[in-house]
Write a protein that holds these residues in place. Structure first.
Motif, PDB file in Angstrom:
ATOM      1  N   LYS A   1      57.246 -26.382  -1.558  1.00  0.00           N
ATOM      2  CA  LYS A   1      56.487 -25.079  -1.473  1.00  0.00           C
ATOM      3  C   LYS A   1      56.413 -25.059   0.296  1.00  0.00           C
ATOM      4  N   LEU A   2      56.815 -23.844   0.798  1.00  0.00           N
ATOM      5  CA  LEU A   2      56.496 -23.533   2.157  1.00  0.00           C
ATOM      6  C   LEU A   2      55.153 -22.914   2.335  1.00  0.00           C
ATOM      7  N   LEU A   3      54.174 -23.819   3.026  1.00  0.00           N
ATOM      8  CA  LEU A   3      52.772 -23.338   3.138  1.00  0.00           C
ATOM      9  C   LEU A   3      52.490 -23.163   4.590  1.00  0.00           C
ATOM     10  N   ASN A   4      51.960 -22.141   4.824  1.00  0.00           N
ATOM     11  CA  ASN A   4      51.157 -21.709   6.195  1.00  0.00           C
ATOM     12  C   ASN A   4      49.952 -22.624   6.327  1.00  0.00           C
TER      13      ASN A   4
ATOM     14  N   TRP B   1      59.868 -14.911   5.243  1.00  0.00           N
ATOM     15  CA  TRP B   1      59.837 -16.248   5.040  1.00  0.00           C
ATOM     16  C   TRP B   1      60.061 -16.511   3.756  1.00  0.00           C
ATOM     17  N   GLN B   2      59.515 -15.831   2.635  1.00  0.00           N
ATOM     18  CA  GLN B   2      59.602 -16.268   1.167  1.00  0.00           C
ATOM     19  C   GLN B   2      58.502 -17.693   1.118  1.00  0.00           C
ATOM     20  N   GLY B   3      57.391 -17.301   1.769  1.00  0.00           N
ATOM     21  CA  GLY B   3      56.586 -18.479   1.955  1.00  0.00           C
ATOM     22  C   GLY B   3      55.584 -18.538   0.477  1.00  0.00           C
TER      23      GLY B   3
ATOM     24  N   PRO C   1      54.190 -24.232   9.792  1.00  0.00           N
ATOM     25  CA  PRO C   1      54.762 -24.096   8.492  1.00  0.00           C
ATOM     26  C   PRO C   1      55.090 -25.517   8.137  1.00  0.00           C
ATOM     27  N   THR C   2      54.508 -25.830   6.902  1.00  0.00           N
ATOM     28  CA  THR C   2      54.672 -26.994   6.381  1.00  0.00           C
ATOM     29  C   THR C   2      55.384 -27.181   4.802  1.00  0.00           C
ATOM     30  N   ILE C   3      56.142 -27.718   4.485  1.00  0.00           N
ATOM     31  CA  ILE C   3      56.782 -28.098   3.252  1.00  0.00           C
ATOM     32  C   ILE C   3      55.776 -28.953   2.419  1.00  0.00           C
ATOM     33  N   THR C   4      55.314 -28.634   1.238  1.00  0.00           N
ATOM     34  CA  THR C   4      54.392 -29.634   0.606  1.00  0.00           C
ATOM     35  C   THR C   4      54.738 -29.404  -0.995  1.00  0.00           C
TER      36      THR C   4
END
Length: 305
Positions: free
Chosen positions: A116-119, A146-148, A110-113
């Motif tokens: 935005k929270l991206l898988n 997760w509200q990704g 899980p990475t914030i870019t």
């Protein structure tokens, strides 16, 4: 972080014909700190590296193991907190890829870019480069709990051992994505996965077989096993496999190798990329090239019967 790749025809010839793939069935066990996570990863890489594969793949979101020592009362906040470990995670796998001289598909993290929270799946090269592929289609859990946020682009990566693509778990259930990357010459599709029950596992596994047949491509899949005392991570059903097209040059059942379900282990197989080139021309069927594009560009007729 990601280098653009120039397109090639689907029948491009890879540099090396025989490629060894190691798919890690990663055991999620509770840990007390980052050091325990790193020690487990290093242990797994030592076990895999001794077999000298060209590719090692970890499962989807296996870094959620870090949640076992984090405050998870607010799950949405906790998952975003995993991004604080992104630098240490990438540094660890850059070191390991260089140490062992191989490509590592570091599962996904899980990475914030850009807020935005991206898988995000990470590909680490033997030279220390880092490439990424975001998950395009999110499951209900990822969207609701997760509200990704979904990724927007599909990539292929030219490596010293063929052209590859990464489709994360649910993404393999969408035939259009696999066809897109195979029309750009993908030889191997890597599918890091995480499924909590047997139904979810078989959805992904059956679709891996379908994509291998439809596109005359190798598909490597693996998943998390074990459990964590974290909401949504209490159960896992996982089994790694290296899957082939279904035709005479390949494994009779389309499975080059597979693991024992729900056990910590590494699944290893050699695949011959030259067989793909031949099969796409001389196969019993050649679905990669037999697609009638003109028909797909027309509207479906609706008939009142």
């Amino acid at each position: 972080m990601t280098t653009p790749i120039q397109s090639k025809s689907p029948d491009h010839k890879p540099v090396q014909q025989t490629v060894r793939i190691a798919a890690v069935q990663y055991l999620l066990r509770s840990i007390k700190d980052w050091d325990e996570f790193e020690n487990q990863v290093r242990f797994v890489m030592k076990a895999a590296g001794d077999y000298k594969p060209q590719f090692v793949m970890f499962p989807e979101i296996f870094t959620t193991q870090l949640l076992s020592f984090m405050d998870t009362n607010d799950l949405r906040k906790a998952v975003r907190g995993l991004d604080e470990f992104t630098e240490r995670y990438t540094q660890l796998f850059v070191e390991l890829a260089k140490q062992w001289g191989m490509y590592i598909i570091g599962g996904s993290h899980p990475t914030i870019t850009d807020g935005k929270l991206l898988n995000t799946a990470y590909l680490f090269s033997p030279e220390g480069q880092i490439f990424t592929q975001d998950k395009i289609h999110l499951t209900r859990w990822e969207k609701e709990k997760w509200q990704g946020d979904p990724g927007q682009h599909v990539r292929v990566f030219d490596t010293a051992y063929g052209r590859i693509s990464i489709l994360i778990c649910y993404d393999i259930e969408f035939p259009e994505l696999a066809r897109m990357v195979c029309e750009q010459g993908a030889d191997i599709i890597f599918v890091p996965s995480c499924t909590d029950d047997k139904q979810g596992f078989w959805r992904v596994r059956y679709c891996c077989h379908a994509r291998a047949i439809e596109n005359q491509v190798y598909v490597a899949v693996t998943g998390t096993v074990g459990n964590l005392t974290v909401e949504g991570l209490g159960l896992h059903f996982g089994q790694g496999a290296i899957i082939t097209p279904s035709d005479f040059p390949f494994a009779r059942d389309g499975v080059a190798a597979e693991g024992v379900p729900n056990m910590e282990q590494i699944v290893i197989a050699d695949v011959d990329l030259s067989k793909l080139v031949s099969n796409r021309i001389n196969g019993t069927t050649i679905p990669l090239y037999d697609k009638r594009v003109s028909v797909y560009e027309t509207d479906v007729e609706v008939i009142q019967a």
